[in-house]
Design a protein around this motif. Sequence first.
Motif, PDB file in Angstrom:
ATOM      1  N   GLY A   1       5.203  29.098  -6.689  1.00 51.30           N
ATOM      2  CA  GLY A   1       3.914  29.337  -6.068  1.00 51.30           C
ATOM      3  C   GLY A   1       3.385  28.152  -5.293  1.00 51.30           C
ATOM      4  N   VAL A   2       4.307  27.333  -4.734  1.00 52.15           N
ATOM      5  CA  VAL A   2       3.891  26.161  -3.956  1.00 52.15           C
ATOM      6  C   VAL A   2       4.537  26.244  -2.576  1.00 52.15           C
ATOM      7  CG1 VAL A   2       3.635  24.750  -6.026  1.00 52.15           C
ATOM      8  CG2 VAL A   2       5.803  24.738  -4.793  1.00 52.15           C
ATOM      9  N   ASP A   3       3.953  25.521  -1.628  1.00 49.84           N
ATOM     10  CA  ASP A   3       4.519  25.455  -0.279  1.00 49.84           C
ATOM     11  C   ASP A   3       5.780  24.588  -0.291  1.00 49.84           C
ATOM     12  OD1 ASP A   3       2.451  27.014   0.733  1.00 49.84           O
ATOM     13  OD2 ASP A   3       1.174  25.263   1.112  1.00 49.84           O
ATOM     14  N   PRO A   4       6.721  24.852   0.624  1.00 50.23           N
ATOM     15  CA  PRO A   4       7.937  24.029   0.689  1.00 50.23           C
ATOM     16  C   PRO A   4       7.599  22.564   0.912  1.00 50.23           C
ATOM     17  CG  PRO A   4       8.204  26.025   1.986  1.00 50.23           C
ATOM     18  CD  PRO A   4       6.765  25.979   1.581  1.00 50.23           C
ATOM     19  N   THR A   5       8.306  21.692   0.195  1.00 49.93           N
ATOM     20  CA  THR A   5       8.110  20.257   0.321  1.00 49.93           C
ATOM     21  C   THR A   5       9.361  19.607   0.899  1.00 49.93           C
ATOM     22  OG1 THR A   5       8.909  19.813  -1.927  1.00 49.93           O
ATOM     23  CG2 THR A   5       6.546  20.240  -1.646  1.00 49.93           C
ATOM     24  N   ARG A   6       9.157  18.416   1.456  1.00 50.92           N
ATOM     25  CA  ARG A   6      10.260  17.712   2.108  1.00 50.92           C
ATOM     26  C   ARG A   6      11.206  17.077   1.106  1.00 50.92           C
ATOM     27  NH1 ARG A   6      10.651  12.493   4.541  1.00 50.92           N
ATOM     28  NH2 ARG A   6       8.510  12.040   3.932  1.00 50.92           N
TER      29      ARG A   6
ATOM     30  N   VAL B   1       0.854  -1.186   0.000  1.00 51.40           N
ATOM     31  CA  VAL B   1       0.000   0.000   0.000  1.00 51.40           C
ATOM     32  C   VAL B   1       0.894   1.241   0.000  1.00 51.40           C
ATOM     33  CG1 VAL B   1      -1.861   1.228   1.165  1.00 51.40           C
ATOM     34  CG2 VAL B   1      -1.739  -1.275   1.282  1.00 51.40           C
ATOM     35  N   ILE B   2       0.708   2.095  -0.977  1.00 50.45           N
ATOM     36  CA  ILE B   2       1.489   3.321  -1.122  1.00 50.45           C
ATOM     37  C   ILE B   2       0.543   4.513  -1.125  1.00 50.45           C
ATOM     38  CG2 ILE B   2       3.139   4.581  -2.545  1.00 50.45           C
ATOM     39  CD1 ILE B   2       4.019   1.896  -3.714  1.00 50.45           C
ATOM     40  N   GLU B   3       0.805   5.463  -0.240  1.00 48.48           N
ATOM     41  CA  GLU B   3       0.007   6.691  -0.182  1.00 48.48           C
ATOM     42  C   GLU B   3       0.642   7.721  -1.118  1.00 48.48           C
ATOM     43  OE1 GLU B   3      -1.718   9.900   3.080  1.00 48.48           O
ATOM     44  OE2 GLU B   3       0.139   8.804   3.482  1.00 48.48           O
ATOM     45  N   VAL B   4      -0.116   8.141  -2.108  1.00 47.62           N
ATOM     46  CA  VAL B   4       0.389   9.086  -3.106  1.00 47.62           C
ATOM     47  C   VAL B   4      -0.382  10.396  -2.961  1.00 47.62           C
ATOM     48  CG1 VAL B   4       0.876   9.495  -5.542  1.00 47.62           C
ATOM     49  CG2 VAL B   4       0.949   7.173  -4.642  1.00 47.62           C
ATOM     50  N   GLN B   5       0.112  11.256  -2.076  1.00 42.87           N
ATOM     51  CA  GLN B   5      -0.480  12.583  -1.949  1.00 42.87           C
ATOM     52  C   GLN B   5      -0.187  13.387  -3.217  1.00 42.87           C
ATOM     53  OE1 GLN B   5      -2.421  13.647   0.361  1.00 42.87           O
ATOM     54  NE2 GLN B   5      -2.142  12.152   2.003  1.00 42.87           N
ATOM     55  N   PRO B   6      -1.011  14.397  -3.543  1.00 43.98           N
ATOM     56  CA  PRO B   6      -0.753  15.200  -4.738  1.00 43.98           C
ATOM     57  C   PRO B   6       0.664  15.776  -4.755  1.00 43.98           C
ATOM     58  CG  PRO B   6      -2.909  15.712  -3.833  1.00 43.98           C
ATOM     59  CD  PRO B   6      -2.252  14.807  -2.849  1.00 43.98           C
ATOM     60  N   ASN B   7       1.355  15.577  -5.869  1.00 48.47           N
ATOM     61  CA  ASN B   7       2.722  16.074  -6.047  1.00 48.47           C
ATOM     62  C   ASN B   7       2.694  17.394  -6.793  1.00 48.47           C
ATOM     63  OD1 ASN B   7       4.840  13.120  -6.434  1.00 48.47           O
ATOM     64  ND2 ASN B   7       3.209  13.516  -4.998  1.00 48.47           N
ATOM     65  N   PRO B   8       3.078  18.510  -6.162  1.00 58.16           N
ATOM     66  CA  PRO B   8       3.103  19.781  -6.889  1.00 58.16           C
ATOM     67  C   PRO B   8       4.244  19.828  -7.896  1.00 58.16           C
ATOM     68  CG  PRO B   8       3.979  20.062  -4.681  1.00 58.16           C
ATOM     69  CD  PRO B   8       3.455  18.666  -4.749  1.00 58.16           C
ATOM     70  N   VAL B   9       3.982  20.444  -9.042  1.00 55.95           N
ATOM     71  CA  VAL B   9       5.015  20.649 -10.058  1.00 55.95           C
ATOM     72  C   VAL B   9       5.792  21.905  -9.684  1.00 55.95           C
ATOM     73  CG1 VAL B   9       5.478  21.026 -12.504  1.00 55.95           C
ATOM     74  CG2 VAL B   9       3.594  19.531 -11.813  1.00 55.95           C
TER      75      VAL B   9
ATOM     76  N   GLN C   1      13.599  28.427  -0.455  1.00 57.97           N
ATOM     77  CA  GLN C   1      12.402  29.231  -0.238  1.00 57.97           C
ATOM     78  C   GLN C   1      12.079  30.053  -1.486  1.00 57.97           C
ATOM     79  OE1 GLN C   1      12.514  31.597   3.338  1.00 57.97           O
ATOM     80  NE2 GLN C   1      13.055  29.863   4.649  1.00 57.97           N
ATOM     81  N   GLY C   2      13.110  30.629  -2.085  1.00 53.08           N
ATOM     82  CA  GLY C   2      12.898  31.374  -3.330  1.00 53.08           C
ATOM     83  C   GLY C   2      12.473  30.476  -4.472  1.00 53.08           C
ATOM     84  N   HIS C   3      13.018  29.264  -4.490  1.00 50.63           N
ATOM     85  CA  HIS C   3      12.665  28.299  -5.536  1.00 50.63           C
ATOM     86  C   HIS C   3      11.189  27.928  -5.444  1.00 50.63           C
ATOM     87  CE1 HIS C   3      13.381  25.233  -8.532  1.00 50.63           C
ATOM     88  NE2 HIS C   3      12.967  24.266  -7.713  1.00 50.63           N
ATOM     89  N   PHE C   4      10.712  27.670  -4.232  1.00 56.45           N
ATOM     90  CA  PHE C   4       9.301  27.323  -4.050  1.00 56.45           C
ATOM     91  C   PHE C   4       8.401  28.528  -4.286  1.00 56.45           C
ATOM     92  CE2 PHE C   4      11.149  23.898  -1.285  1.00 56.45           C
ATOM     93  CZ  PHE C   4      10.700  22.829  -2.054  1.00 56.45           C
ATOM     94  N   ALA C   5       8.844  29.705  -3.845  1.00 57.21           N
ATOM     95  CA  ALA C   5       8.035  30.915  -4.033  1.00 57.21           C
ATOM     96  C   ALA C   5       7.851  31.225  -5.513  1.00 57.21           C
ATOM     97  CB  ALA C   5       8.690  32.094  -3.319  1.00 57.21           C
TER      98      ALA C   5
ATOM     99  N   GLY D   1       5.498  15.741   0.250  1.00 59.87           N
ATOM    100  CA  GLY D   1       5.563  15.949   1.693  1.00 59.87           C
ATOM    101  C   GLY D   1       5.614  17.426   2.044  1.00 59.87           C
ATOM    102  N   THR D   2       5.260  17.726   3.286  1.00 55.94           N
ATOM    103  CA  THR D   2       5.268  19.101   3.766  1.00 55.94           C
ATOM    104  C   THR D   2       6.512  19.357   4.608  1.00 55.94           C
ATOM    105  OG1 THR D   2       3.966  18.453   5.712  1.00 55.94           O
ATOM    106  CG2 THR D   2       2.761  19.225   3.754  1.00 55.94           C
ATOM    107  N   LYS D   3       6.947  20.599   4.591  1.00 58.66           N
ATOM    108  CA  LYS D   3       8.119  20.996   5.357  1.00 58.66           C
ATOM    109  C   LYS D   3       7.924  22.420   5.846  1.00 58.66           C
ATOM    110  CE  LYS D   3      13.172  21.121   5.035  1.00 58.66           C
ATOM    111  NZ  LYS D   3      14.337  20.925   4.142  1.00 58.66           N
TER     112      LYS D   3
END
Length: 206
Positions: free
Chosen positions: A73-78, A26-34, A66-70, A54-56
Amino acid sequence: MPEGIMGRKIGMTSVYRDGRQIPVTVIEVQPNPVVQVKSTDGPDGYDAVQLGFGTKKEKRTTQPLQGHFAKAGVDPTRVLREFRGMTPREVGTELRVEDVFEEGDNVTVSGISKGRGFAGVMKRHGFGGHKASHGTHESKRGPGSIGAHTWPGRVFPGKRMAGHMGAEKVTVKGLEVIEIITEKNLVLVSGAVPGARNSVVELLKA
């Protein structure tokens, strides 16, 4: 084009199909932001889609990231991973498991295997060990001879010996998507996949 996505290994169970018991992971596949899209026409020189998982917490993210994610337009990921050759997608959109896979698809799963620490040759390579009698003393689990005499006077590279075991990238091919539970972001893959529980794995459409 090979499509891929990241997920979190939950564990193993079994399901029944046509009277057969099938072991599944069983694998949980949360939405992956591009997060980023690279192309051969751009400065990168190759086609790839960078996905996050993942969230971070932002305070635990370096300022360059932080600049890369900004910028995306997505929240920081793990975790950040690139998937080469994927169909380009708009930056900031979320990739879901149903967008990539269907039941019955063959997939390739990659992950980091469980670390076993420093292991001997019997555990690491499956050596048979020495005899348990006839004068064998304090070397029942030893490797035996590892080289010759004066010539070559060295141990050949690649000789199977004791050492660090596990904690390396392992890829398993030819697995089948048995079921996709969309409302819970779960995908059931036949057989076992590498890694411990809660570890991140990559799924690629074969």
